[in-house]
Motif scaffolding. Structure first.
Motif, short mmCIF file in Angstrom:
data_model
loop_
_atom_site.label_atom_id
_atom_site.label_comp_id
_atom_site.label_asym_id
_atom_site.label_seq_id
_atom_site.Cartn_x
_atom_site.Cartn_y
_atom_site.Cartn_z
N LYS A 160 -19.32 -8.37 -3.09
CA LYS A 160 -18.57 -7.19 -2.98
C LYS A 160 -17.44 -7.17 -4.07
O LYS A 160 -17.11 -6.41 -5.02
CB LYS A 160 -18.16 -6.38 -1.69
CG LYS A 160 -19.40 -6.20 -0.76
CD LYS A 160 -18.83 -5.53 0.62
CE LYS A 160 -17.65 -6.49 1.22
NZ LYS A 160 -18.01 -7.70 1.74
N SER A 161 -16.35 -8.10 -3.35
CA SER A 161 -15.11 -8.02 -4.26
C SER A 161 -15.25 -8.59 -5.74
O SER A 161 -14.91 -8.18 -6.71
CB SER A 161 -14.22 -9.05 -3.58
OG SER A 161 -13.78 -8.46 -2.35
N ALA A 178 -4.48 -4.24 -2.59
CA ALA A 178 -4.93 -5.02 -1.26
C ALA A 178 -4.38 -4.29 -0.16
O ALA A 178 -3.35 -3.76 0.20
CB ALA A 178 -4.43 -6.39 -1.37
N THR A 179 -5.44 -4.12 0.71
CA THR A 179 -5.01 -3.21 2.05
C THR A 179 -4.90 -4.17 3.23
O THR A 179 -4.60 -3.84 4.41
CB THR A 179 -6.06 -2.36 2.54
OG1 THR A 179 -7.38 -3.02 2.72
CG2 THR A 179 -6.29 -1.24 1.17
N ALA A 180 -5.03 -5.50 3.06
CA ALA A 180 -4.89 -6.38 4.00
C ALA A 180 -3.84 -6.66 4.91
O ALA A 180 -2.78 -6.65 4.31
CB ALA A 180 -5.65 -7.71 3.89
N HIS A 181 -3.69 -6.66 6.05
CA HIS A 181 -2.72 -7.28 6.75
C HIS A 181 -3.17 -8.55 7.14
O HIS A 181 -4.07 -8.89 7.85
CB HIS A 181 -2.65 -6.47 8.32
CG HIS A 181 -1.38 -6.97 8.96
ND1 HIS A 181 0.05 -6.68 8.93
CD2 HIS A 181 -1.39 -8.02 10.20
CE1 HIS A 181 0.77 -7.37 9.98
NE2 HIS A 181 -0.03 -8.06 10.54
N GLY A 241 -5.03 8.11 -13.21
CA GLY A 241 -5.15 7.82 -14.43
C GLY A 241 -5.70 6.16 -14.64
O GLY A 241 -5.89 5.78 -15.94
N GLN A 242 -5.70 5.38 -13.65
CA GLN A 242 -6.19 4.02 -13.97
C GLN A 242 -7.55 3.82 -13.43
O GLN A 242 -8.14 4.60 -12.62
CB GLN A 242 -5.02 3.43 -13.45
CG GLN A 242 -3.52 3.61 -13.70
CD GLN A 242 -2.57 2.75 -13.46
OE1 GLN A 242 -2.47 1.47 -13.78
NE2 GLN A 242 -1.63 3.29 -12.74
N THR A 243 -7.89 2.55 -13.66
CA THR A 243 -9.01 2.05 -12.95
C THR A 243 -8.64 1.12 -11.94
O THR A 243 -7.76 0.23 -11.88
CB THR A 243 -9.78 1.06 -14.01
OG1 THR A 243 -10.54 1.81 -15.02
CG2 THR A 243 -10.94 0.30 -13.40
N VAL A 244 -8.81 1.29 -10.70
CA VAL A 244 -8.21 0.91 -9.35
C VAL A 244 -9.34 0.23 -8.64
O VAL A 244 -10.38 0.93 -8.20
CB VAL A 244 -7.49 1.97 -8.70
CG1 VAL A 244 -7.02 1.25 -7.38
CG2 VAL A 244 -6.61 2.75 -9.62
N VAL A 245 -9.30 -0.85 -7.91
CA VAL A 245 -10.11 -1.60 -7.07
C VAL A 245 -9.35 -1.39 -5.72
O VAL A 245 -7.97 -1.75 -5.63
CB VAL A 245 -10.32 -3.11 -7.29
CG1 VAL A 245 -10.91 -3.63 -6.08
CG2 VAL A 245 -11.26 -3.11 -8.50
N ILE A 246 -9.58 -0.71 -4.44
CA ILE A 246 -9.05 -0.85 -3.22
C ILE A 246 -9.92 -1.82 -2.51
O ILE A 246 -11.11 -1.40 -2.37
CB ILE A 246 -9.20 0.73 -2.68
CG1 ILE A 246 -8.46 1.68 -3.85
CG2 ILE A 246 -8.69 0.64 -1.31
CD1 ILE A 246 -8.57 3.00 -3.61
N ASP A 247 -9.48 -2.67 -2.07
CA ASP A 247 -10.29 -3.74 -1.32
C ASP A 247 -9.44 -4.26 -0.14
O ASP A 247 -8.33 -4.56 -0.23
CB ASP A 247 -10.27 -5.14 -2.38
CG ASP A 247 -11.45 -6.10 -1.86
OD1 ASP A 247 -11.95 -5.65 -0.65
OD2 ASP A 247 -11.77 -6.91 -2.45
N CYS A 248 -9.80 -3.78 1.12
CA CYS A 248 -11.11 -2.96 1.35
C CYS A 248 -10.90 -2.04 2.51
O CYS A 248 -9.82 -2.25 2.94
CB CYS A 248 -12.14 -3.73 1.82
SG CYS A 248 -12.11 -4.49 3.34
N ILE A 298 -12.72 2.09 -7.38
CA ILE A 298 -13.84 1.30 -7.08
C ILE A 298 -13.39 0.91 -5.67
O ILE A 298 -12.41 0.00 -5.44
CB ILE A 298 -14.01 -0.06 -8.22
CG1 ILE A 298 -14.16 0.58 -9.80
CG2 ILE A 298 -15.01 -0.82 -7.62
CD1 ILE A 298 -13.92 -0.58 -10.55
N ILE A 299 -14.06 1.18 -4.78
CA ILE A 299 -13.42 1.08 -3.33
C ILE A 299 -14.61 0.20 -2.61
O ILE A 299 -15.80 0.47 -2.67
CB ILE A 299 -13.63 2.39 -2.42
CG1 ILE A 299 -12.63 3.57 -3.33
CG2 ILE A 299 -13.28 2.50 -1.15
CD1 ILE A 299 -12.67 5.16 -2.56
N VAL A 300 -13.98 -0.85 -2.14
CA VAL A 300 -14.87 -2.04 -1.63
C VAL A 300 -14.80 -1.68 0.16
O VAL A 300 -13.89 -1.33 0.79
CB VAL A 300 -14.36 -3.28 -1.89
CG1 VAL A 300 -15.04 -4.30 -1.13
CG2 VAL A 300 -14.33 -3.49 -3.46
#
Length: 173
Positions: free
Chosen positions: A13-14, A32-35, A72-79, A117-119
Motif C-alpha cells: 500500500k505505502s 504520517a499519522t503514527a504514534h 492544492g498539493q499532492t498528499v499521501v496520508i499514511d495511514c 492519496i489516503i492509505v
C-alpha cells in the motif's frame, strides 16, 4: 481528487501510494499519522522514512491532519488505521466520538483543493478480534474505509503488491 489505497499488512500500500504521488508531483507531501508505541514500531517508521527521498515535504500529525497546509498539493496520508487508533484511544474506546472526528477530518480534506492519496488497512479480512475493544476497532475501521471509499474518486485494493482497481470514477472523466 481522493484516492483510497487499502489492503492487508505488507500488501504494498505505502509503496504504491508513494509511487503514485511521485508520478503526480515533483514535491509531494507525506503525512504520517503514527504514534510511536515501541522500538519495533519506531524501526518500521524509520524504514518508511528511509524509503522517501529529499523530494518529499514531511509532516507528522496524529490527529488534526486537516489543519496542515495541504491545499492544492499532492498528499499521501499514511495511514487511516494509525490515525483512527489515536482517535479511538482519545475517546477511551468509544466508537461514536472517534467516528465523528475521523469523518469530520475526512470531510475537511475532501473540501480542500489537491490530490489526496489516503492509505488504509483492511483489518476485517483477518482473524476475528479476541477482545471487545479489538472487535469495536475492526468495525470502526471498516466503517471508516466505507466512508472514505464513498467520497473517493479511485479505490485500489493492494493484494501481494498488485493493485486491483475497485472504483475508478477518475478514469471516467
Amino acid at each position: 481528487m481522493i484516492y483510497l489505497i487499502t489492503g492487508g499488512v505488507r500488501s504494498g500500500k505505502s509503496r504504491y501510494a508513494q509511487n503514485l504521488a511521485l508520478s503526480l508531483s515533483a514535491n509531494p507531501v507525506y503525512v504520517a499519522t503514527a504514534h510511536i508505541w515501541d522500538d519495533d514500531f519506531a524501526e518500521r517508521v524509520q524504514r518508511h522514512k528511509d524509503d522517501r527521498g529529499a523530494a518529499w515535504i514531511n509532516y507528522e500529525e496524529e490527529r488534526k491532519v486537516s489543519s496542515l497546509p495541504l491545499e492544492g498539493q499532492t498528499v499521501v496520508i499514511d495511514c487511516v488505521t494509525l490515525w483512527l487508533t489515536n482517535l479511538f484511544e482519545d475517546s477511551s474506546h468509544d466508537i461514536t466520538p472517534a467516528m465523528e472526528t475521523i469523518q469530520a477530518e475526512i470531510d475537511a480534506i475532501h473540501h480542500k483543493a489537491g490530490t489526496y492519496i489516503i492509505v488504509s488497512n483492511e483489518i476485517g479480512m483477518g482473524i476475528h478480534g479476541e477482545t471487545v475493544v479489538a472487535r469495536k476497532f475492526a468495525d470502526m475501521q471498516g466503517w471508516t474505509n466505507q466512508y472514505i471509499a464513498r467520497l473517493a474518486d479511485t479505490v485500489i485494493l493492494m493484494v501481494a503488491g498488485i493493485p486491483v482497481i475497485i472504483k475508478d470514477e477518475a478514469g471516467k472523466r
